[in-house]
Design a protein around this motif. Sequence first.
Motif, mmCIF file in Angstrom:
data_model
loop_
_atom_site.group_PDB
_atom_site.id
_atom_site.type_symbol
_atom_site.label_atom_id
_atom_site.label_comp_id
_atom_site.label_asym_id
_atom_site.label_seq_id
_atom_site.Cartn_x
_atom_site.Cartn_y
_atom_site.Cartn_z
ATOM 1 N N PRO A 147 0.804 -1.227 0.000
ATOM 2 C CA PRO A 147 0.000 0.000 0.000
ATOM 3 C C PRO A 147 0.832 1.270 0.000
ATOM 4 O O PRO A 147 0.418 2.281 -0.580
ATOM 5 C CB PRO A 147 -0.833 -0.135 1.286
ATOM 6 C CG PRO A 147 -0.059 -1.074 2.149
ATOM 7 C CD PRO A 147 0.584 -2.039 1.206
ATOM 8 N N ILE A 148 2.004 1.255 0.643
ATOM 9 C CA ILE A 148 2.827 2.462 0.698
ATOM 10 C C ILE A 148 3.369 2.804 -0.688
ATOM 11 O O ILE A 148 3.286 3.946 -1.140
ATOM 12 C CB ILE A 148 3.967 2.287 1.720
ATOM 13 C CG1 ILE A 148 3.391 2.068 3.134
ATOM 14 C CG2 ILE A 148 4.885 3.495 1.717
ATOM 15 C CD1 ILE A 148 4.441 1.763 4.182
ATOM 16 N N ARG A 149 3.907 1.810 -1.367
ATOM 17 C CA ARG A 149 4.414 2.040 -2.722
ATOM 18 C C ARG A 149 3.285 2.417 -3.672
ATOM 19 O O ARG A 149 3.469 3.263 -4.564
ATOM 20 C CB ARG A 149 5.133 0.783 -3.216
ATOM 21 C CG ARG A 149 5.782 0.945 -4.594
ATOM 22 C CD ARG A 149 6.384 -0.374 -5.045
ATOM 23 N NE ARG A 149 6.962 -0.288 -6.378
ATOM 24 C CZ ARG A 149 8.258 -0.324 -6.644
ATOM 25 N NH1 ARG A 149 9.125 -0.447 -5.641
ATOM 26 N NH2 ARG A 149 8.703 -0.264 -7.879
ATOM 27 N N ALA A 150 2.111 1.798 -3.500
ATOM 28 C CA ALA A 150 0.982 2.110 -4.375
ATOM 29 C C ALA A 150 0.578 3.576 -4.263
ATOM 30 O O ALA A 150 0.141 4.185 -5.240
ATOM 31 C CB ALA A 150 -0.200 1.204 -4.035
ATOM 32 N N ALA A 151 0.725 4.150 -3.052
ATOM 33 C CA ALA A 151 0.300 5.533 -2.835
ATOM 34 C C ALA A 151 1.375 6.554 -3.180
ATOM 35 O O ALA A 151 1.054 7.702 -3.514
ATOM 36 C CB ALA A 151 -0.128 5.717 -1.385
ATOM 37 N N TYR A 152 2.645 6.158 -3.105
ATOM 38 C CA TYR A 152 3.724 7.131 -3.287
ATOM 39 C C TYR A 152 4.622 6.858 -4.482
ATOM 40 O O TYR A 152 5.312 7.765 -4.953
ATOM 41 C CB TYR A 152 4.589 7.193 -2.028
ATOM 42 C CG TYR A 152 3.889 7.760 -0.819
ATOM 43 C CD1 TYR A 152 3.440 9.078 -0.811
ATOM 44 C CD2 TYR A 152 3.673 6.985 0.315
ATOM 45 C CE1 TYR A 152 2.799 9.609 0.300
ATOM 46 C CE2 TYR A 152 3.034 7.508 1.432
ATOM 47 C CZ TYR A 152 2.598 8.813 1.420
ATOM 48 O OH TYR A 152 1.972 9.333 2.521
ATOM 49 N N GLY A 153 4.673 5.629 -4.967
ATOM 50 C CA GLY A 153 5.625 5.294 -6.016
ATOM 51 C C GLY A 153 6.978 4.966 -5.430
ATOM 52 O O GLY A 153 7.259 5.279 -4.265
ATOM 53 N N PRO A 154 7.865 4.342 -6.205
ATOM 54 C CA PRO A 154 9.143 3.858 -5.664
ATOM 55 C C PRO A 154 10.147 4.954 -5.340
ATOM 56 O O PRO A 154 11.001 4.777 -4.469
ATOM 57 C CB PRO A 154 9.674 2.955 -6.781
ATOM 58 C CG PRO A 154 9.032 3.473 -8.025
ATOM 59 C CD PRO A 154 7.676 3.951 -7.610
ATOM 60 N N GLY A 155 10.064 6.097 -6.005
ATOM 61 C CA GLY A 155 11.054 7.143 -5.764
ATOM 62 C C GLY A 155 10.434 8.475 -5.401
ATOM 63 O O GLY A 155 10.975 9.536 -5.703
ATOM 64 N N VAL A 220 -3.958 10.540 3.077
ATOM 65 C CA VAL A 220 -3.126 11.130 2.030
ATOM 66 C C VAL A 220 -3.740 10.862 0.652
ATOM 67 O O VAL A 220 -4.104 9.721 0.346
ATOM 68 C CB VAL A 220 -1.688 10.567 2.074
ATOM 69 C CG1 VAL A 220 -0.835 11.166 0.950
ATOM 70 C CG2 VAL A 220 -1.041 10.826 3.425
ATOM 71 N N GLU A 221 -3.842 11.907 -0.170
ATOM 72 C CA GLU A 221 -4.288 11.787 -1.553
ATOM 73 C C GLU A 221 -3.265 12.456 -2.463
ATOM 74 O O GLU A 221 -2.677 13.480 -2.103
ATOM 75 C CB GLU A 221 -5.649 12.454 -1.750
ATOM 76 C CG GLU A 221 -6.788 11.840 -0.966
ATOM 77 C CD GLU A 221 -8.095 12.570 -1.194
ATOM 78 O OE1 GLU A 221 -8.267 13.148 -2.292
ATOM 79 O OE2 GLU A 221 -8.930 12.588 -0.277
ATOM 80 N N ASN A 222 -3.056 11.888 -3.651
ATOM 81 C CA ASN A 222 -2.189 12.490 -4.659
ATOM 82 C C ASN A 222 -2.564 11.933 -6.034
ATOM 83 O O ASN A 222 -3.576 11.244 -6.163
ATOM 84 C CB ASN A 222 -0.707 12.247 -4.335
ATOM 85 C CG ASN A 222 -0.388 10.765 -4.176
ATOM 86 O OD1 ASN A 222 -0.871 9.915 -4.932
ATOM 87 N ND2 ASN A 222 0.435 10.434 -3.182
ATOM 88 N N ASP A 223 -1.735 12.192 -7.033
ATOM 89 C CA ASP A 223 -2.064 11.756 -8.391
ATOM 90 C C ASP A 223 -2.009 10.242 -8.552
ATOM 91 O O ASP A 223 -2.600 9.701 -9.488
ATOM 92 C CB ASP A 223 -1.122 12.416 -9.396
ATOM 93 C CG ASP A 223 0.333 12.072 -9.137
ATOM 94 O OD1 ASP A 223 0.799 12.261 -7.989
ATOM 95 O OD2 ASP A 223 1.027 11.629 -10.071
ATOM 96 N N LEU A 224 -1.320 9.527 -7.637
ATOM 97 C CA LEU A 224 -1.212 8.069 -7.741
ATOM 98 C C LEU A 224 -2.353 7.332 -7.040
ATOM 99 O O LEU A 224 -2.579 6.152 -7.321
ATOM 100 C CB LEU A 224 0.119 7.599 -7.151
ATOM 101 C CG LEU A 224 1.391 8.082 -7.851
ATOM 102 C CD1 LEU A 224 2.616 7.479 -7.182
ATOM 103 C CD2 LEU A 224 1.363 7.734 -9.335
ATOM 104 N N THR A 225 -3.054 7.986 -6.134
ATOM 105 C CA THR A 225 -4.122 7.294 -5.407
ATOM 106 C C THR A 225 -5.395 7.173 -6.231
ATOM 107 O O THR A 225 -6.324 6.455 -5.836
ATOM 108 C CB THR A 225 -4.431 8.008 -4.074
ATOM 109 O OG1 THR A 225 -4.818 9.365 -4.325
ATOM 110 C CG2 THR A 225 -3.223 7.981 -3.157
#
Length: 357
Positions: A147-155, A220-225
């Motif tokens: 879930p963490i990577r899904a919300a933020y991406g790897p980098g 947290v919301e962003n373009d990846l969520t």
Amino acid sequence: MVKNCFIATCMAAAASAACAQGVTLSGVADAAARHVRNEGRGSVSSLASGANATSRIVVRGQEDLGGGLSAGFHLEHGLLLDSGAQAAGNRFWDRRSTVSLSSKSFGELRAGRDYIPSYLNWGRFDPFAYVGAASSSALISVTPVGPIRAAYGPGADHALTRANNTVQWWLPAGWGGLEGQVLAGAGEGGTAATGGHKVIGARLGYASGPLVVSAATTRVENDLTAGAHLSDHALGGSWDFGVARVSAAVRRFDIADARQTNLLLGVRVPIGPWELKASWNRANLAGRVGATSIDANDATLIGLGAVYSFSKRTALYATLAHISNDGAAAFTVPGGPAGMAGGGTSRGAEIGLRHNF
């Protein structure tokens, strides 16, 4: 001669103004020799910065406005003591940059970059203070599929510890042991890669005598969520028995069909100038990210440490850490060689010196 006198006069005037306002300069210088071995990948020896407390420079100030009001600012610059580089790329005040208005009766209104509530509620119960070889942060990462990577991406410039563009209200002291905060951060049209997260969070706790207990939540919301959001909940407590302080905490991350639950048990034992500490951490991943099942990808971290205080400012410390992974999980002690296969083990040891100024 005239130029030198002018410079000296300006410096004296600036120092006088700083003293009148109550501006202080402080910080931490911390470095440790570290050795990390990752199964199947060999080992790396290094000089690590901030293994007992993050190396930093802190500038802060406060002005009494009268009537129980005060204004202040707090700026923290993280640095890598081993190389002299700043800790966070092109962000100079990476740790904290806030301005605030405080009232003894109504609390504190604070604006800027700062800690999120869930991190504050987790890190306070980690005996290793979220730094070093045995830090609980080793099991809270954007690296594994979850879930963490899904919300933020790897980098990404993630908001697992701090968030940009925030406004907060902190409860005033003296409410019978109650403590807490409410936080909101604007994404400002940015992306996950640039730290453009919309963040909403709150924390409420009780601290009195030997007991500390608190709960927090951050969204947290962003373009990846993609219209969803990452939920970050943390609950913890500690009790000081005198001979030892025992702590326990749980932190859970959820997004769509994926979740990660981190458990923490810790103990700190003061013995004269010594402090012995130990922790057990468990990361349990469950559900799916897209078509990928993450149910078997778990990990356990065990940490042991000792700190010897020469004075209130200077301490020598040593830490041992061991991570065992299950399934495709490949969590590692920081500072080791990259590329360890899933299910491997990671071991680390460090000895360092920390000085507060």
